[in-house]
Write an enzyme that holds these catalytic residues in place. Structure first.
Site, mmCIF file in Angstrom:
data_model
loop_
_atom_site.group_PDB
_atom_site.id
_atom_site.type_symbol
_atom_site.label_atom_id
_atom_site.label_comp_id
_atom_site.label_asym_id
_atom_site.label_seq_id
_atom_site.Cartn_x
_atom_site.Cartn_y
_atom_site.Cartn_z
ATOM 1 N N ARG A 183 5.735 -3.815 -14.804
ATOM 2 C CA ARG A 183 5.513 -2.440 -14.327
ATOM 3 C C ARG A 183 4.070 -1.994 -14.549
ATOM 4 N NH1 ARG A 183 7.040 1.574 -17.322
ATOM 5 N NH2 ARG A 183 8.835 0.478 -18.172
ATOM 6 N N TYR A 201 4.033 13.809 7.973
ATOM 7 C CA TYR A 201 5.293 13.057 7.931
ATOM 8 C C TYR A 201 6.383 13.915 7.258
ATOM 9 C CZ TYR A 201 8.715 9.663 6.356
ATOM 10 O OH TYR A 201 9.893 9.021 6.084
ATOM 11 N N ASP A 216 -3.987 10.867 4.065
ATOM 12 C CA ASP A 216 -3.023 9.846 4.483
ATOM 13 C C ASP A 216 -3.557 9.247 5.779
ATOM 14 O OD1 ASP A 216 -0.944 8.406 5.677
ATOM 15 O OD2 ASP A 216 0.618 9.673 4.815
ATOM 16 N N LYS A 253 3.903 0.138 7.401
ATOM 17 C CA LYS A 253 3.554 0.246 8.812
ATOM 18 C C LYS A 253 2.563 -0.859 9.191
ATOM 19 C CE LYS A 253 6.305 3.690 8.428
ATOM 20 N NZ LYS A 253 6.064 4.535 7.331
HETATM 21 C C1 LIG Z 1 2.093 9.071 7.939
HETATM 22 C C2 LIG Z 1 3.109 8.571 6.977
HETATM 23 N N1 LIG Z 1 2.852 8.646 5.663
HETATM 24 C C3 LIG Z 1 3.753 8.212 4.744
HETATM 25 C C4 LIG Z 1 4.967 7.700 5.125
HETATM 26 C C5 LIG Z 1 5.957 7.255 4.078
HETATM 27 O O1 LIG Z 1 5.918 5.871 3.952
HETATM 28 P P1 LIG Z 1 7.148 4.994 3.427
HETATM 29 O O2 LIG Z 1 8.227 5.085 4.436
HETATM 30 O O3 LIG Z 1 6.542 3.633 3.282
HETATM 31 O O4 LIG Z 1 7.555 5.579 2.118
HETATM 32 C C6 LIG Z 1 5.275 7.601 6.485
HETATM 33 C C7 LIG Z 1 6.564 7.048 6.927
HETATM 34 O O5 LIG Z 1 6.905 7.067 8.080
HETATM 35 C C8 LIG Z 1 4.323 8.050 7.434
HETATM 36 O O6 LIG Z 1 4.565 8.012 8.756
#
Ligand SMILES: Cc1ncc(COP(=O)(O)O)c(C=O)c1O
Length: 399
Positions: A59, A112, A184, A209
């Site tokens: 961890r 998101y 992000d 992604k």
């Molecule tokens: C722009 C964006 N940030 C963060 C996330 C969250 O990622 P995760 O599904 O890997 O937790 C997503 C998920 O779709 C996303 O589209």
């Protein structure tokens, strides 16, 4: 010998990666070990006190995770990186490191859905004040600043309507007011934009992604300065525990090696698909930063090196129109998530943005029939043929 600077693909392939030191195996192993054996107690004390570099417990770090972190730090031009169990673990752990009871956070009003829910429902429960604004206009961010503002959080391009925020402008506002900027950059990836170079303090990604790219893992990455990453790692990630598994880290490492060539293909096909959709009589509106009709097209050209593989569109006939497209594509899969080599289509209100209420979505323009398309690396002609067939079905609705 002359020194030379590595280009994107060379960095993506080589940074952090080396043959196995024990066997010479070309590709480094997956270190599937939850703990690490010490030479003696003296060494255990030195490692636990940070006087000697080394691994002690899964961890707290793992060599496969380190390889991924070094690669991502190199690709984002950051000093250090931290891999996590998911994009949400990256976002949660970062925000919980920067914020405490009584602080104020400014966040994009279209982000998101789960990030929106985390900020609206969980952070506020811990006494953090929140203001959601349209971050594509810097004036909105300026107006929302309070004496206790500690973080500005933007997603650019944003999910699902691809709005673009000016990273350099937002960083300046943050720094002039004693706050930090967290970006992000999942939709852009380091191939298309480097937020740290533009002034951001931290960049986060859902590695699920494009970074992984093949739809076979869930993971996240945080990139920043050594100082910030060490604060997020120890104690926050160590205590919250949202670490990546070595097997998933290995698949992201492998995915990153082809990120550059995949992103080029995503961008090329997406541009062709967006131009096709914009001309289609059954499509009302296309949201893609590569189209001159996109309100931040010029800004996207300035701060990105391409426009990416993501787009949304509104079909004539509202919910019935959008549903008809999504239920009639054959090559494209109806699935949430994005950034895979194959094309995915989804209904944003019920899939990625279910955490927002209908009223909240309506206020920011996430339409009830809205379709989000993650354009894969299949040839654009085939993606367009699939959409053409589905849009023919919309015509039959007589809308
Ligand atoms: C722009 C964006 N940030 C963060 C996330 C969250 O990622 P995760 O599904 O890997 O937790 C997503 C998920 O779709 C996303 O589209």
């Amino acid at each position: 010998m002359k020194n030379f600077e590595l280009k994107f693909n060379a960095k993506a392939i080589h940074a952090g990666s080396k043959p196995c030191p024990a066997t010479g195996a070309h590709i480094g192993p997956i270190y599937r070990s939850s703990t690490f054996v010490m030479d003696n107690v003296e060494q255990a004390i030195r490692i636990s006190q940070g006087e000697e570099e080394g691994y002690s417990y899964g961890r707290f770090g793992n060599p496969t995770e380190t390889e991924l972190e070094e690669k991502m730090a190199a690709l984002e031009n950051g000093e250090n990186a931290l891999a996590t169990a998911s994009g949400m673990a990256a976002i949660t752990t970062t925000l919980m490191t920067f914020l405490k009871n009584g602080d104020h956070l400014i966040a994009g009003d279209i982000i998101y859905g789960c990030t929106y829910g985390l900020i609206r429902d969980i952070l506020t429960k811990y006494g953090i004040e929140v203001t959601f604004v349209d971050t594509s206009d810097l004036e909105n961010i300026k107006k929302a600043i309070q004496p206790n503002t500690k973080v500005i959080y933007i997603e650019t391009p944003c999910n699902p309507v691809l709005r673009i925020a000016d990273i350099g402008g937002a960083a300046e506002i943050a720094h002039n007011n004693g706050a930090s900027l967290i970006v992000d950059s999942t939709f852009a990836t380091p191939f298309l934009q480097n937020p740290l170079d533009l002034g951001a303090d931290v960049v986060v990604h859902s590695a699920t992604k494009y970074l992984g790219g093949h739809g076979d893992i869930v993971g996240g990455i945080i990139v920043s300065s050594k100082e910030i990453i060490s604060k997020i790692r120890d104690p926050h990630l160590q205590f919250f525990g949202g670490i990546i598994s070595p097997g998933d880290a290995f698949l992201i490492i492998r995915g990153l090696k082809t990120l550059g060539i995949r992103m080029k293909a995503h961008c090329e096909s997406a541009q062709a698909v967006a131009e096709y959709l914009e001309e289609h009589p059954m499509v009302e509106k296309v949201y893609y930063p590569g189209l001159p009709s996109h309100p931040q097209h010029e800004l996207a050209k300035k701060q990105m090196r391409g426009f990416g593989g993501m787009m949304s569109f509104d079909v004539k006939g509202g919910f019935e129109g959008g549903k008809t497209v999504m239920n009639n594509v054959k090559l494209i899969s109806l699935a949430t998530s994005l950034g895979c080599i194959d094309s995915l289509i989804q209904h944003s209100p019920s899939m990625s943005h279910f955490t927002m209420s209908k009223e909240e979505r309506g206020k920011v323009g996430i339409m009830e029939g809205q379709v989000r398309l993650s354009v894969g690396i299949e040839e654009a002609e085939n993606i367009i043929e699939d959409l053409e067939n589905a849009l023919e079905e919309v015509k039959k609705l007589g809308v």
